[in-house]
Design a protein around this motif. Structure first.
Motif, short mmCIF file in Angstrom:
data_model
loop_
_atom_site.label_atom_id
_atom_site.label_comp_id
_atom_site.label_asym_id
_atom_site.label_seq_id
_atom_site.Cartn_x
_atom_site.Cartn_y
_atom_site.Cartn_z
N PHE A 1 60.99 51.09 29.45
CA PHE A 1 61.15 50.87 30.88
C PHE A 1 61.67 49.48 31.21
N GLY A 2 62.41 49.41 32.31
CA GLY A 2 62.78 48.13 32.89
C GLY A 2 61.64 47.57 33.72
N PRO A 3 61.83 46.37 34.29
CA PRO A 3 60.76 45.69 35.03
C PRO A 3 60.48 46.28 36.41
N GLY A 4 61.38 47.13 36.88
CA GLY A 4 61.16 47.76 38.18
C GLY A 4 61.84 47.00 39.32
N TYR B 1 51.01 54.32 28.19
CA TYR B 1 51.74 53.14 28.65
C TYR B 1 50.77 52.27 29.46
N PHE C 1 53.92 62.26 33.77
CA PHE C 1 52.94 61.18 33.78
C PHE C 1 51.71 61.56 34.59
N LEU D 1 46.97 48.72 34.73
CA LEU D 1 47.07 50.14 35.08
C LEU D 1 47.59 50.89 33.86
N MET E 1 58.44 51.60 44.48
CA MET E 1 58.82 50.91 43.26
C MET E 1 59.71 51.86 42.46
N ARG F 1 61.24 46.70 43.45
CA ARG F 1 60.41 47.05 44.60
C ARG F 1 61.29 47.04 45.83
N LEU G 1 61.69 52.60 38.92
CA LEU G 1 61.66 52.24 37.51
C LEU G 1 62.75 53.00 36.76
N PHE H 1 48.78 54.52 32.02
CA PHE H 1 49.33 55.85 32.27
C PHE H 1 49.38 56.66 30.98
N PHE I 1 55.16 50.43 26.50
CA PHE I 1 54.70 51.45 25.57
C PHE I 1 53.54 50.91 24.73
N GLN J 1 50.75 49.06 32.47
CA GLN J 1 51.54 48.34 33.47
C GLN J 1 50.74 47.17 34.02
N ARG K 1 64.66 42.57 41.38
CA ARG K 1 63.21 42.79 41.33
C ARG K 1 62.68 43.20 42.70
N ASN L 1 53.26 44.03 39.04
CA ASN L 1 54.67 43.76 39.33
C ASN L 1 55.54 43.80 38.07
N ARG L 2 55.18 44.64 37.14
CA ARG L 2 55.96 44.81 35.91
C ARG L 2 56.27 46.27 35.69
N GLY L 3 57.22 46.52 34.80
CA GLY L 3 57.48 47.89 34.36
C GLY L 3 56.42 48.36 33.39
N LEU L 4 56.56 49.58 32.90
CA LEU L 4 55.61 50.13 31.96
C LEU L 4 55.94 49.66 30.54
#
Lengths: 114, 112
Positions: free
Chosen positions: B103-106, A36, A104, A88, B88, B108, B90, A90, A46, A38, B9, A41-44
């Protein structure tokens, strides 16, 4: 119990050069392996996965990964890095024996310089 | 494309407050997961659910609870937020056990 090791906290590469991000794993049964990415400031997101079959797996954005059973490794590679690949990364693993969670690694920061 | 959305977010809460984090997926996935991500520790599984009203503890469930009343929605609850829950968060979903997780955007979360 399964485990994943990403031995490098950070990998630095110049744009246009090949890149490798390392991953080794330990799992019961046959491994299911994932990469994955990243962005800040975002999710992971695929990238690719290995379940069975060809040891070289191709994924999104020109990335590929090579499964090596004898070395229990699943390194991520790209022939020519882009600055926009900086993110980043993973590695994750689960096994096909019973119900096993996805585990992970701690992540590797890739920095591609212009 | 699979879409996983999270209700916020960024969140700032006070110690002792009850905090709700919501996650919704639109692909009729069976499994849903909550992770927290901390620098140097990667992702750690808090709770997961493989069916409506079913839940299982992950590796770090202490201080958290979850709710899954509908298939598409999985909520994480911090009963009494503490500063060590600043992180964070997720959410992820997958069709079946060994399938790819999306995954979603997370969110914080900062607990003061």
């Amino acid at each position: 119990a399964q485990s994943v090791a990403q031995p490098e906290d950070q990998v630095n590469v110049a744009e246009g050069n090949p890149l490798t991000v390392k991953c080794t794993y330990s799992v019961s049964g046959n491994p299911y392996l994932f990469w994955y990415v990243q962005y800040p400031n975002r999710g992971l997101q695929f990238l690719l996965k290995y379940i069975t079959g060809d040891n070289l797996v191709k994924g999104s954005y020109g990335f590929e990964a090579e499964f090596n059973k004898s070395q229990t490794s699943f390194h991520l590679k790209k022939p020519s890095a882009l600055v926009s690949d900086s993110a980043l990364y993973f590695c994750a693993v689960t096994g096909d024996t019973g119900f096993q969670k996805l585990v992970f690694g701690t992540g590797t920061r890739l920095l591609v310089s212009p | 494309d699979v879409k996983v959305t999270q209700s916020s977010r960024y969140l700032v809460k006070r110690t002792g407050e009850k905090v709700f984090l919501e996650c919704v997926q639109d692909m009729d996935h069976e499994n849903m997961f909550w992770y927290r991500q901390d620098p140097g520790l990667g992702l750690r599984l808090i709770y997961f659910s493989y069916d409506v009203k079913m839940k299982e503890k992950g590796d770090i469930p202490e201080g958290y609870s979850v709710s899954r009343e509908k298939k598409e929605r999985f909520s994480l609850i911090l009963e009494s937020a503490s500063t060590n829950q600043t992180s964070m968060y997720l959410c992820a979903s997958s069709f079946q056990g060994l399938e790819t997780q999306y995954f979603g955007p997370g969110t914080r979360l900062l607990v003061l």
